[in-house]
Design a protein around this motif. Structure first.
Motif, short mmCIF file in Angstrom:
data_model
loop_
_atom_site.label_atom_id
_atom_site.label_comp_id
_atom_site.label_asym_id
_atom_site.label_seq_id
_atom_site.Cartn_x
_atom_site.Cartn_y
_atom_site.Cartn_z
N ASP A 63 -6.99 23.57 32.90
CA ASP A 63 -8.34 22.76 32.78
C ASP A 63 -9.35 23.66 33.67
OD1 ASP A 63 -10.34 21.02 31.93
OD2 ASP A 63 -9.86 19.43 33.35
N CYS A 66 -12.92 22.22 34.47
CA CYS A 66 -13.16 21.33 35.78
C CYS A 66 -13.61 22.27 36.78
CB CYS A 66 -11.93 20.34 36.09
SG CYS A 66 -10.59 21.25 36.85
N GLU A 69 -17.68 23.75 36.27
CA GLU A 69 -18.46 22.85 36.64
C GLU A 69 -18.97 22.55 38.01
OE1 GLU A 69 -17.80 18.12 36.99
OE2 GLU A 69 -17.75 18.56 34.78
N TYR A 140 -6.40 10.65 32.01
CA TYR A 140 -7.19 11.96 32.58
C TYR A 140 -8.52 11.83 32.17
CZ TYR A 140 -8.04 16.55 33.85
OH TYR A 140 -8.48 17.76 34.75
N GLU A 141 -8.81 11.83 31.03
CA GLU A 141 -10.54 11.61 30.53
C GLU A 141 -11.10 10.48 31.05
OE1 GLU A 141 -10.70 12.67 26.39
OE2 GLU A 141 -10.86 14.76 26.66
N HIS A 145 -11.10 10.70 37.11
CA HIS A 145 -12.32 11.12 38.07
C HIS A 145 -13.05 10.00 38.61
CE1 HIS A 145 -12.10 14.16 34.59
NE2 HIS A 145 -11.66 14.62 35.84
N PRO A 478 -5.90 20.33 38.72
CA PRO A 478 -6.82 19.54 38.06
C PRO A 478 -6.95 17.91 38.82
CG PRO A 478 -5.54 20.52 36.63
CD PRO A 478 -4.87 20.72 37.78
N GLY A 482 -10.25 16.69 40.31
CA GLY A 482 -10.49 15.40 39.99
C GLY A 482 -10.96 14.31 41.03
N LYS A 485 -14.02 14.92 42.26
CA LYS A 485 -15.35 14.26 41.32
C LYS A 485 -15.47 12.67 41.65
CE LYS A 485 -16.85 14.53 36.47
NZ LYS A 485 -16.67 15.17 35.46
#
Length: 496
Positions: A63, A66, A69, A140-141, A145, A478, A482, A485
């Protein structure tokens, strides 16, 4: 920095701590990262010996967006500071009978690899991929986060997770789609890379297959340590400050809030908020040991189940090995039995499964010309279960691991070794303050996930936050990025 910026101390310069520090600094806060060791990285530490570069920790990067970003937040480009190189195949899986399975997201090639093991499992794999895509979207999506601070948030998420039979294990779900035992191992071993037992870890973790399939597997030129260095560059570029080689001694509180951070050197900082990227038990038991909250939380945490540790053999050798891919899994003669020995019985068995990392096949600069860098990693029980003297048993296990690699891949390995050293559960405990020497913090079981992990914001000390493997969503690059975030969202709202 804006005039409204608050003073924040981030304890620990691992992936999670640095990712969070970048987010807060980019939002206008005044952030200082305090790292106990002589260089940043946490579990992504590294060593340079005899011209070889050895990454200590995570070597599988997934990923990349991530990570990118973190640069885009301030209008920068990750490519200016680090080159991410694609790895193909993702992994080569090898069994004692000599069977190889090249695992990648090249669809025709992957289906051909599956058909080699069992043609009848191709259709089952395609159904598993649909399942993996579903849990990826939900687990996950949508949830990866988002902080779970109360049980109500867990109840709201539960129906979707139950739809995907989250109470079942990854291995159980995989087995419902494919029949070949080797393929069942191939599609379930990923949980080991985040500290989970495929036989007991929630089926939600099957999302890793989709994560890799969509985003690929990558390696940072120069090693994972260069990705850490790039994150430090980005953090300092936007005004952040690093304090390295000075362990935090105490998180000071007034009973309701964290008020400051005191280091071993007696340097201290007054804070509006504190974030710990350190081990969760260490954070509560040691850094908050003078407070009622620290004592109570540590007591509760010490009753929980922790992921195993690792025994890692780093070795630099003469010669180049283009036939050995970047990542290999060398399965042993047992799968479920070995996992039970590690996770439940807490014994050091005679057999093992290995993850073999060979970065120089992708980036030759990590070894002197004509040489190669490797590490071999074996999951082992943590110090709370396995009561042995690693000073005595470590060298024996190191020899057994090198003997196995010689038998299966490099017959004259022992004659080729230029430098070698090992890293044991005791080292995890001493160097990283890891509770029980665990390599991945809390075991990622269903009852220790989301709301049931350490909360991203403490329930009592309302300006104390957590980031990293011990909080939601869990271990792996990730996962901890995450968590940064999720925690940043809370903090940016709280610090207004």
């Amino acid at each position: 920095m804006s005039k409204t910026g608050k003073t924040v101390a981030v304890i620990g310069a691992g992936f999670g701590g640095l990712a969070l520090a970048i987010r807060l600094q980019a939002a206008g806060h005044d952030v200082t990262v305090i790292e106990a060791r002589d260089r940043p990285g946490g579990r992504a530490y590294f060593w340079e010996r005899d011209g070889f570069v050895f990454d200590a920790g995570p070597t599988v990067i997934t990923d990349p967006p991530c990570l990118a970003e973190l640069w885009a937040l301030s209008g920068h480009d990750i490519a200016d500071d680090i080159e991410l190189m694609p790895v193909m195949p993702f992994y080569r899986l090898n069994w004692p009978d000599g069977t190889n399975f090249d695992y990648s997201n090249d669809e025709p090639q992957l289906l051909a690899e599956i058909a080699k093991l069992n043609p009848d499992d191709v259709a089952g794999y395609e159904k598993f991929l649909t399942y993996s895509a579903g849990v990826y979207e939900e687990g996950y999506e949508k949830l990866g986060h988002v902080a779970f601070l109360d049980f109500k948030s867990m109840i709201a998420a539960a129906p979707k997770l139950m739809k995907y039979q989250a109470w079942r294990s990854v291995y159980s779900i995989v087995s419902s789609y494919v029949t070949d035992e080797r393929l069942r191992q191939a599609l379930s071993f990923h949980t080991l890379l985040v500290g989970g037992n495929p036989m007991t870890t929630s089926a939600i973790y099957a999302l890793i297959h989709k994560l890799e399939k969509d985003g690929g597997v990558w390696f940072a030129r120069g090693g994972t340590n260069r990705l850490i260095a790039a994150m430090v560059t980005q953090f300092e570029r936007i005004g952040g400050r690093m304090r390295v080689g000075d362990p935090v001694w105490e998180i000071e509180t007034d009973g309701a809030r964290a008020t400051g951070v005191l280091c071993k050197s007696r340097w201290r900082i007054d804070v509006d908020a504190v974030v710990s990227n350190g081990d969760i038990v260490h954070s509560y038991r040691d850094l908050l040991g003078k407070s009622a909250r620290g004592k109570k939380a540590a007591k509760a945490l010490m009753r929980k189940s922790y992921s195993p540790s690792l025994f890692v053999v780093h070795f630099g050798v003469k010669g180049e090995f283009p036939e050995i891919p970047h990542h290999m899994i060398l399965f042993g003669p047992r799968y479920e039995g070995l996992l039970n020995d590690i996770y439940r019985k807490g014994i050091l068995p005679d057999d093992f499964s290995l993850y073999l990392h060979h970065p120089t096949v992708t980036d030759p600069s990590m070894a002197p010309p004509g040489h190669s860098t490797f590490y071999a990693l074996a999951p082992v029980a943590h110090l709370g279960q396995l009561d042995i003297d690693w000073e005595v048993e470590g060298p024996k296990l190191e020899k057994r691991i090198l003997d196995e690699i010689a038998a299966r891949l490099i017959p004259d390995l022992h004659d080729r070794i230029v430098t070698k050293f090992s890293y044991s559960p005791k080292d995890f405990s001493v160097d990283l303050n890891a509770h029980l020497g665990s390599a991945f913090s809390l075991e990622p079981t269903l009852t220790q996930s989301a709301y049931f992990r350490v909360h991203n914001r403490d329930d009592v000390l309302r300006n104390l936050y957590f980031v990293g493997a011990g909080t939601h969503p869990g271990a792996g690059i990730p996962g901890v990025v995450g968590s940064a975030k999720a925690t940043a969202r809370l903090m940016l709202e709280d610090l207004k």
